[in-house]
Design an enzyme around this catalytic site. Structure first.
Site, PDB file in Angstrom:
ATOM      1  N   SER A 410       0.813  -1.212   0.000  1.00  0.00           N
ATOM      2  CA  SER A 410       0.000   0.000   0.000  1.00  0.00           C
ATOM      3  C   SER A 410       0.851   1.267   0.000  1.00  0.00           C
ATOM      4  O   SER A 410       0.306   2.366  -0.075  1.00  0.00           O
ATOM      5  CB  SER A 410      -0.972  -0.009   1.176  1.00  0.00           C
ATOM      6  OG  SER A 410      -0.411  -0.584   2.306  1.00  0.00           O
ATOM      7  N   HIS A 431      -3.062  -2.889  -5.729  1.00  0.00           N
ATOM      8  CA  HIS A 431      -3.359  -2.508  -4.351  1.00  0.00           C
ATOM      9  C   HIS A 431      -4.846  -2.692  -4.080  1.00  0.00           C
ATOM     10  O   HIS A 431      -5.667  -1.899  -4.531  1.00  0.00           O
ATOM     11  CB  HIS A 431      -2.914  -1.050  -4.127  1.00  0.00           C
ATOM     12  CG  HIS A 431      -3.144  -0.560  -2.740  1.00  0.00           C
ATOM     13  ND1 HIS A 431      -3.265   0.765  -2.437  1.00  0.00           N
ATOM     14  CD2 HIS A 431      -3.275  -1.230  -1.569  1.00  0.00           C
ATOM     15  CE1 HIS A 431      -3.470   0.893  -1.127  1.00  0.00           C
ATOM     16  NE2 HIS A 431      -3.483  -0.297  -0.597  1.00  0.00           N
ATOM     17  N   GLU A 443      -6.217  -0.154  -6.972  1.00  0.00           N
ATOM     18  CA  GLU A 443      -5.221   0.772  -7.518  1.00  0.00           C
ATOM     19  C   GLU A 443      -4.212  -0.082  -8.286  1.00  0.00           C
ATOM     20  O   GLU A 443      -3.565  -0.950  -7.693  1.00  0.00           O
ATOM     21  CB  GLU A 443      -4.492   1.518  -6.387  1.00  0.00           C
ATOM     22  CG  GLU A 443      -5.076   2.861  -6.030  1.00  0.00           C
ATOM     23  CD  GLU A 443      -4.231   3.615  -4.997  1.00  0.00           C
ATOM     24  OE1 GLU A 443      -4.264   4.845  -5.007  1.00  0.00           O
ATOM     25  OE2 GLU A 443      -3.549   2.989  -4.169  1.00  0.00           O
ATOM     26  N   ASN A 481      -3.598   6.476  -0.324  1.00  0.00           N
ATOM     27  CA  ASN A 481      -2.969   6.584   0.998  1.00  0.00           C
ATOM     28  C   ASN A 481      -2.127   7.844   1.136  1.00  0.00           C
ATOM     29  O   ASN A 481      -1.958   8.359   2.233  1.00  0.00           O
ATOM     30  CB  ASN A 481      -2.127   5.337   1.290  1.00  0.00           C
ATOM     31  CG  ASN A 481      -3.016   4.173   1.709  1.00  0.00           C
ATOM     32  OD1 ASN A 481      -4.171   4.375   2.068  1.00  0.00           O
ATOM     33  ND2 ASN A 481      -2.485   2.961   1.645  1.00  0.00           N
TER      34      ASN A 481
END
Ligand code: CAA
Length: 692
Positions: A410, A431, A443, A481
């Site tokens: 991540s 991800h 992702e 993130n």
């Protein structure tokens, strides 16, 4: 005459065919052609019945969404449907694929409906922030009864043909050639002189629903989950009108509600997400590149993420091997997967036989060599560069040539992982978001060396798994993130400045998020973030202290909140309030009062600013990609269209000015307006001007 609609006759039955690829949306030319031919067939004495069918992959899948927000052009869908309904000859809709929205409403205006076995019928308007606007809220309950119609309209989810048959929505399932079956059905209707009972006049099922108190109680179950969305409330109002008004007035009411919604910001935001979702997986420089066919998958790591990812493959019918280092961890991981499936099955979420079939597609092993025949390997081991590089190095020696090697990291640098193999072209990030078998976002992280085939395969696999793939570039935390980090920092700052966890969380839930950051952190486990922060040399003043006291969130019944035994409901904790006040005092911060609007701006504007940097760096290609990531991965309310769309609605000049104020207050240079934001604000433009 429209080329998109044609007519032929088959022994006294007219077959009107709509051919407007890809999904036969009922755009203006289609409506003109359909009305014209329906009237022509009606006036032709040699024709005794009419079948309306579609070429290609589906019956009409709805109105043409690109026409929304533009002045309506005659004939409207309503005019076409009413003309068809009024036709004195039987009109039969021949359904296949996904008759949705205006497509299903067209079918409801016909006198009979037959369907191919795989058809899925639905009124998904609610997902676009609107309600059915061409009679759906009035005709559907008359055919299926109020409960079933309400479930379909308020969920927006389609139902299979068999269920539609049982509910009275479809008159017959045609197993073989659909159009031939529909023509045969039409002939039977004519031969049997079946009366043409219009759906609008069939009041038996809604009369049975009767009691408005029962209706209101059922409707409240849906509206209480609306979280600020207008469409569910309007849908309930339209359905209620079916019980309280004559149909002509109820149809008018439905139309008014529809027009109000379609002109509103929420629907605009949801339409933006509809198209952005489809754009996010499109990468211009790999257009036309063939994806490899993935027949077998492997997942490295049987932890929470690994298990969830394995379930995604198994759910999509792809056999998957799960590899763990030790027997015990493997057994634990596979047990969790089995338990998850059993839970779903016990709630009625799996068809008979599916439980065993899905579990049967997952094979566990401690032997890495078992991945040799996989077409794609997803690594989901501990989030540590050394551990992952080691795993990639070993995979490189085993995985077959041409297979994709993906990491579920991540945060970490995909290019560094790629360099620990001899085939960086086969490496990329995939991800997934926790819980991986539930969250729709994927992702797809394109490394510097990732080949077009590898990327195309990852996107195609993502789609097959039912995910929404969004292609992003390499940076720390990628898009989601990286932006989330700013929100987390800000949330802690707000505590020191005077807010309490419940103030911050409720500001976000009132905004439309399913959860605020503190309730979320408690759910995920505060120790998870703590470990990651330590690995990255980061701190969070309050969360770190909570962890030091062993308050890890729900799992220890204490975190930012208190949890009663067996309960997941967060309760404010005076001890946490004291800790916050003490920490602020130690740092010389005077705590004040923060309003909801200020909390929202402080949480979201820095994220939007980071989004602008991400765009300028090319980590995300389009503002819509960022929106899709936030809506599908982080619960950003879809009716606000994602952070970048929301920013445009607020106005970039205002956001720029507020960020300047935040920088002054916090001294945090991440609050300094990003150059792209600044430029757009000066030009009086929004992110949307950068294009989809
Ligand atoms: N209007 C305009 N374009 C549409 C469309 C529509 N209703 N439905 C799909 N498209 C476009 C998509 O944008 C996509 O375009 P690109 O290829 O350029 O990206 C293309 O058609 C194919 O769509 P998908 O990639 O989604 O194809 P799929 O096979 O995965 O799914 C589908 C097909 C299930 C029909 C899906 O497209 C879908 O859910 N469409 C929306 C259906 C819908 O919401 N209908 C209701 C419209 S509102 C309405 O009808 C209101 C009313 O009452 C008058």
């Amino acid at each position: 005459m429209s080329e998109l609609v044609s007519m032929r006759t088959d022994g006294g039955v007219a077959v009107i065919t709509i051919d407007n690829p890809p999904v036969n949306a009922m755009k203006h030319e289609v409506r003109i052609g359909l009305l014209d031919l329906a009237l022509r067939a009606t006036g032709d004495p040699d024709i005794s019945a009419v079948v309306i069918a579609c070429a290609g992959r589906t019956f009409v899948a709805g109105a043409d969404i690109t026409e929304f927000g533009k002045p309506p052009r005659q004939p409207t869908a309503i005019a076409v449907i009413e003309a068809i309904e009024a036709c004195p000859k039987p009109i039969i809709a021949a359904l296949h694929g996904t008759p949705l929205g205006g497509g299903l409403e067209l079918a409801l205006g016909c006198h009979f409906r037959v369907a191919a076995p795989g058809t899925r019928l639905g009124l998904p308007e609610i997902k676009l922030g609107i309600i059915p606007g061409a009679g759906g809220t009035q005709r559907l309950p008359r055919l299926m009864g109020m409960d079933k119609a309400m479930a379909m309209i308020l969920s927006g989810d389609p139902i299979p043909a068999r269920e539609a048959l049982d509910a009275g929505l479809v008159d017959e399932i045609v197993e073989d050639d659909l159009v031939a079956g529909a023509v045969a059905f039409a002939r039977r209707v004519v031969a049997e002189k079946r009366p043409l009972v219009l759906v609008r006049n069939r009041d038996e099922k809604i009369a049975a629903a009767g009691d408005l108190a029962v209706f209101d109680a059922a409707a409240a179950n849906y509206t209480k989950r609306a979280r600020g969305q207008n469409a569910p409330v309007a849908a309930v109002a339209a359905l209620r009108a079916a019980l309280t008004l004559p149909i002509a007035d109820a149809l008018k009411r439905e139309r008014e509600l529809f027009l109000e919604l379609v002109a509103g910001d929420q629907s605009k935001a949801q339409r933006h997400i509809f198209f952005a979702e489809r754009e996010a997986a499109k990468v211009p420089d790999i257009a036309g590149v063939e994806a490899c066919d993935v027949k077998r998958a492997a997942v490295i790591g049987a932890g929470t993420m690994g298990g969830g990812i394995a379930m995604c493959f198994a759910n999509a019918g792809i056999p998957v091997t799960v590899v763990e280092t030790g027997e015990e961890a493997l057994a634990r991981g596979l047990d969790t997967v089995t338990r998850n499936y059993r839970n779903t099955a016990s709630r009625g979420g799996l068809a008979p036989g599916e439980l065993e079939a899905r579990i049967g597609r997952i094979t566990g092993t401690t032997d890495l060599a078992a991945v040799a025949d996989a077409d794609i390997v997803v690594e989901a081991v501990f989030e540590d560069m050394g551990v992952k590089q080691d795993a990639f190095g070993r995979l490189d020696r085993i995985v077959k040539p041409g297979a994709v090697i993906a990491s579920n990291t991540s945060y970490l640098d995909i290019d560094a992982l790629a360099r620990s193999t001899t085939r960086p072209q086969a490496v990329l990030g995939m991800h997934f978001f926790s819980p991986a078998n539930v969250m729709r976002l994927l992702e797809v992280v394109r490394g510097a060396a990732t080949s077009p085939e590898t990327l195309a395969t990852a996107i195609a696999v993502g789609r097959k798994l039912g995910k929404v793939p969004a292609v992003v570039g390499v940076c720390h935390g990628f898009v989601g993130n990286r932006m989330l980090r700013l929100r987390s920092v800000e949330a802690e700052r707000l505590l020191l400045e005077g807010a309490l966890p419940q103030d911050v969380d409720s500001a976000l839930t009132d905004f439309g998020f399913p959860m605020g950051p503190f309730a979320m952190a408690d759910l995920a486990g505060l120790d998870v973030g703590w470990r990651m922060r330590k690995a990255q040399g980061l701190t969070a003043p309050i969360a770190d202290q909570l962890c030091e006291c062993g308050r890890y969130g729900q799992k220890t019944a204490r975190g930012f909140y208190l949890y009663e035994p067996g309960s997941r409901t967060p309760k404010p904790d005076p001890e946490v309030e004291r800790l916050i006040a003490d920490t602020a005092a130690q740092r010389g911060i005077t705590r004040g009062t923060l309003g909801k609007d200020e909390i929202i701006e402080r949480l979201l504007f820095p994220m939007i600013n980071e989004g602008a940097r991400i765009l300028r760096e090319g980590i995300a290609r389009r503002p819509g990609d960022i929106d899709v990531i936030w809506v599908y991965g982080y619960g950003f309310p879809v009716h606000r269209g994602g952070p970048m769309h929301y920013a445009d609605a607020v106005g970039l000049a205002y956001i720029r000015d507020r960020l300047g104020g935040f920088e002054h207050k916090t001294g945090d240079e991440r609050h300094r307006p990003a150059p792209l934001l600044e430029e757009l604000a000066v030009a009086g433009k929004g992110f949307a001007s950068l294009g989809q």
